[in-house]
Design an enzyme around this catalytic site. Structure first.
Site, PDB file in Angstrom:
ATOM      1  N   ARG A 153     -13.852  -8.360   1.614  1.00 38.74           N
ATOM      2  CA  ARG A 153     -12.428  -8.147   1.347  1.00 38.74           C
ATOM      3  C   ARG A 153     -11.660  -9.443   1.620  1.00 38.74           C
ATOM      4  O   ARG A 153     -10.774  -9.842   0.866  1.00 38.74           O
ATOM      5  CB  ARG A 153     -11.875  -7.018   2.235  1.00 38.74           C
ATOM      6  CG  ARG A 153     -12.492  -5.647   1.990  1.00 38.74           C
ATOM      7  CD  ARG A 153     -12.118  -5.110   0.614  1.00 38.74           C
ATOM      8  NE  ARG A 153     -10.683  -5.096   0.404  1.00 38.74           N
ATOM      9  CZ  ARG A 153      -9.873  -4.103   0.815  1.00 38.74           C
ATOM     10  NH1 ARG A 153     -10.367  -3.043   1.410  1.00 38.74           N
ATOM     11  NH2 ARG A 153      -8.562  -4.174   0.593  1.00 38.74           N
ATOM     12  N   GLN A 173     -10.277  -3.787  -3.398  1.00 34.78           N
ATOM     13  CA  GLN A 173     -11.586  -3.295  -2.986  1.00 34.78           C
ATOM     14  C   GLN A 173     -12.635  -3.591  -4.061  1.00 34.78           C
ATOM     15  O   GLN A 173     -13.749  -4.044  -3.770  1.00 34.78           O
ATOM     16  CB  GLN A 173     -11.505  -1.779  -2.715  1.00 34.78           C
ATOM     17  CG  GLN A 173     -12.810  -1.179  -2.264  1.00 34.78           C
ATOM     18  CD  GLN A 173     -13.243  -1.660  -0.891  1.00 34.78           C
ATOM     19  OE1 GLN A 173     -12.493  -1.533   0.064  1.00 34.78           O
ATOM     20  NE2 GLN A 173     -14.443  -2.224  -0.791  1.00 34.78           N
ATOM     21  N   ARG A 201       0.881  -1.188   0.000  1.00 32.45           N
ATOM     22  CA  ARG A 201       0.000   0.000   0.000  1.00 32.45           C
ATOM     23  C   ARG A 201       0.904   1.219   0.000  1.00 32.45           C
ATOM     24  O   ARG A 201       1.697   1.418   0.923  1.00 32.45           O
ATOM     25  CB  ARG A 201      -0.916  -0.007   1.221  1.00 32.45           C
ATOM     26  CG  ARG A 201      -1.653   1.299   1.409  1.00 32.45           C
ATOM     27  CD  ARG A 201      -2.776   1.227   2.401  1.00 32.45           C
ATOM     28  NE  ARG A 201      -3.930   0.554   1.841  1.00 32.45           N
ATOM     29  CZ  ARG A 201      -5.194   0.713   2.280  1.00 32.45           C
ATOM     30  NH1 ARG A 201      -5.439   1.532   3.271  1.00 32.45           N
ATOM     31  NH2 ARG A 201      -6.190   0.064   1.724  1.00 32.45           N
ATOM     32  N   HIS A 223      -7.266   0.716  -6.592  1.00 27.76           N
ATOM     33  CA  HIS A 223      -7.503  -0.092  -5.381  1.00 27.76           C
ATOM     34  C   HIS A 223      -8.211  -1.371  -5.836  1.00 27.76           C
ATOM     35  O   HIS A 223      -9.397  -1.579  -5.561  1.00 27.76           O
ATOM     36  CB  HIS A 223      -8.344   0.703  -4.382  1.00 27.76           C
ATOM     37  CG  HIS A 223      -8.373   0.139  -3.002  1.00 27.76           C
ATOM     38  ND1 HIS A 223      -7.630  -0.978  -2.627  1.00 27.76           N
ATOM     39  CD2 HIS A 223      -9.049   0.526  -1.879  1.00 27.76           C
ATOM     40  CE1 HIS A 223      -7.860  -1.242  -1.353  1.00 27.76           C
ATOM     41  NE2 HIS A 223      -8.714  -0.351  -0.878  1.00 27.76           N
ATOM     42  N   ASP A 229     -16.992   7.151  -1.591  1.00 21.96           N
ATOM     43  CA  ASP A 229     -15.691   6.985  -0.941  1.00 21.96           C
ATOM     44  C   ASP A 229     -15.400   8.324  -0.269  1.00 21.96           C
ATOM     45  O   ASP A 229     -16.016   9.343  -0.601  1.00 21.96           O
ATOM     46  CB  ASP A 229     -14.648   6.651  -2.033  1.00 21.96           C
ATOM     47  CG  ASP A 229     -13.230   6.507  -1.510  1.00 21.96           C
ATOM     48  OD1 ASP A 229     -13.050   6.346  -0.288  1.00 21.96           O
ATOM     49  OD2 ASP A 229     -12.294   6.557  -2.332  1.00 21.96           O
ATOM     50  N   CYS A 249     -16.617   2.045   0.412  1.00 21.03           N
ATOM     51  CA  CYS A 249     -15.433   1.196   0.619  1.00 21.03           C
ATOM     52  C   CYS A 249     -14.892   1.325   2.043  1.00 21.03           C
ATOM     53  O   CYS A 249     -14.140   0.465   2.480  1.00 21.03           O
ATOM     54  CB  CYS A 249     -14.361   1.491  -0.425  1.00 21.03           C
ATOM     55  SG  CYS A 249     -13.681   3.138  -0.330  1.00 21.03           S
TER      56      CYS A 249
HETATM   57  N1   CP Z   1     -11.356   0.149   2.184  1.00 22.11           N
HETATM   58  C1   CP Z   1     -10.089   0.008   2.640  1.00 22.11           C
HETATM   59  O1   CP Z   1      -9.156  -0.264   1.874  1.00 22.11           O
HETATM   60  O2   CP Z   1      -9.982   0.168   3.978  1.00 22.11           O
HETATM   61  P1   CP Z   1      -8.620   0.342   4.798  1.00 22.11           P
HETATM   62  O3   CP Z   1      -8.024   1.675   4.370  1.00 22.11           O
HETATM   63  O4   CP Z   1      -9.032   0.336   6.226  1.00 22.11           O
HETATM   64  O5   CP Z   1      -7.689  -0.782   4.454  1.00 22.11           O
HETATM   65  N1  NVA Z   2      -9.716   6.849  -1.795  1.00 19.39           N
HETATM   66  C1  NVA Z   2      -9.406   6.423  -0.457  1.00 19.39           C
HETATM   67  C2  NVA Z   2      -9.681   4.961  -0.292  1.00 19.39           C
HETATM   68  C3  NVA Z   2      -9.502   4.455   1.110  1.00 19.39           C
HETATM   69  C4  NVA Z   2      -9.730   2.987   1.230  1.00 19.39           C
HETATM   70  C5  NVA Z   2      -7.958   6.732  -0.135  1.00 19.39           C
HETATM   71  O1  NVA Z   2      -7.106   6.565  -1.007  1.00 19.39           O
HETATM   72  O2  NVA Z   2      -7.683   7.176   0.976  1.00 19.39           O
END
Ligand code: CP
Ligand code: NVA
Length: 305
Positions: A287, A132, A102, A129, A219, A259
């Site tokens: 997930r 997700q 990530r 992502h 989101d 999400c």
């Molecule tokens: N939706 C999602 O990816 O959640 P987190 O940021 O908690 O991993």
């Molecule tokens: N768009 C958001 C998604 C979080 C799961 C971010 O990147 O923070």
């Protein structure tokens, strides 16, 4: 499948196979059956951004499949002091069996996959992502019977990772996607050019997007890394909140999806969120099942080499 770098790099058949397998894995888990596809392996989770769902679902999924997760906060390893990702990849690639990353730049995940030569998963970048989206498709399969012929409406920051991954999902699978966002937060011209011809419509008319939609999706308006722009984003994105008025325009059986994490009375009305909590937290649970399907596909992809 060798890596999961984005929905962009998957075919329709690969997406469908992952979702089908996730359905099976979820049913097996309910019967107490867990696999051993990754028995004895160690998978690194390298996270440069916060996470609840992604971290917990991957760590749980890895343990259930017989592997051991190794969580590495990017700021605790030398990556955080400037060691290049390609060097990190060349070290980890000699020690662990796979990596779940990530971070900010999509190129970092691409580079890790190339230099590490181990299965690499995009666990969220600024661009995509994919994990997700696979869970979301599983939820749509469960609640609506499938995505074929459905209309998904995405509200809010259409230029973030989720908006972009949804656009690739619609292109690959052929369902209708409407992204409702104000001009500054619509997918940019470069992205639209790369997407090419697709069943994706981009509009600043939230009501038109909601009309007859089967899925109302949102989101956070302030993605990780965009905190300095929070005040401006909250002001410009305010008319794109999912609220009862939009649900009233949608298909009577429409589902609301988020999400998560959710910011009540920002991107979604707090009342509406609680009314749809069952389907939103089903989406969060998915997930785990979707990512177990990804991990198994990657383990099998490695054996085929
Ligand atoms: N939706 C999602 O990816 O959640 P987190 O940021 O908690 O991993
Ligand atoms: N768009 C958001 C998604 C979080 C799961 C971010 O990147 O923070």
């Amino acid at each position: 499948m060798k890596h999961l770098l984005g929905i962009e790099s998957l075919t329709a058949d690969e997406i469908s196979a992952l979702v089908n397998h996730a359905v099976q894995l979820k049913a097996e888990r309910k019967r107490g059956l867990i696999g051993s596809d990754l028995q004895g392996e160690i998978w690194a989770l390298i996270f440069a951004k916060s996470s609840t769902r992604t971290r917990v679902s991957f760590e749980t999924g890895l343990v259930e499949l017989g592997a051991q997760p190794m969580f590495l906060s990017a700021s605790d390893i030398q990556l955080g002091r400037g060691e290049p990702i390609r060097d990190t990849a060349r070290v980890l690639g000699r020690m662990v069996h796979g990596a779940i990353i990530r971070t900010f730049a999509q190129q970092d995940v691409v580079d890790f996959a190339e230099f590490g030569k181990i299965p690499t998963v995009n666990a969220l970048t600024d661009e995509e992502h994919p994990c997700q989206i696979l869970a979301d498709l599983l939820t749509i399969r469960e609640l609506l019977g499938g995505w074929e012929g459905r209309k998904v409406a995405f509200f809010g920051d259409g230029d973030c990772n989720m908006g972009r991954s949804w656009a690739w999902a619609a292109k690959r699978l052929g369902f209708e996607l409407v992204i409702a966002a104000p001009a500054p937060y619509q997918p940019d011209a470069a992205f639209r050019a790369r997407l090419g011809e697709s069943p994706v419509t981009i509009t600043d008319d939230a009501e038109a997007a909601a009309r007859d939609a089967d899925v109302l999706y949102t989101d956070t308006w302030v993605s990780m890394g965009r905190e300095a722009e929070a005040e401006e984003r909250l002001r410009i994105l305010a008319p794109f909140q999912i609220h009862q008025g939009l649900v009233d325009l949608a298909h009577p059986d429409a589902i609301v999806q988020h999400c998560l994490p959710a910011y009540r009375d920002k991107e979604i009305s707090g009342t509406l969120f609680e009314e749809h909590a069952a389907e939103i937290f089903q989406q969060a649970e998915n997930r785990l099942h979707a990512q177990k399907a990804v991990l198994i596909a990657l383990a099998r992809g490695r054996e085929e080499n």
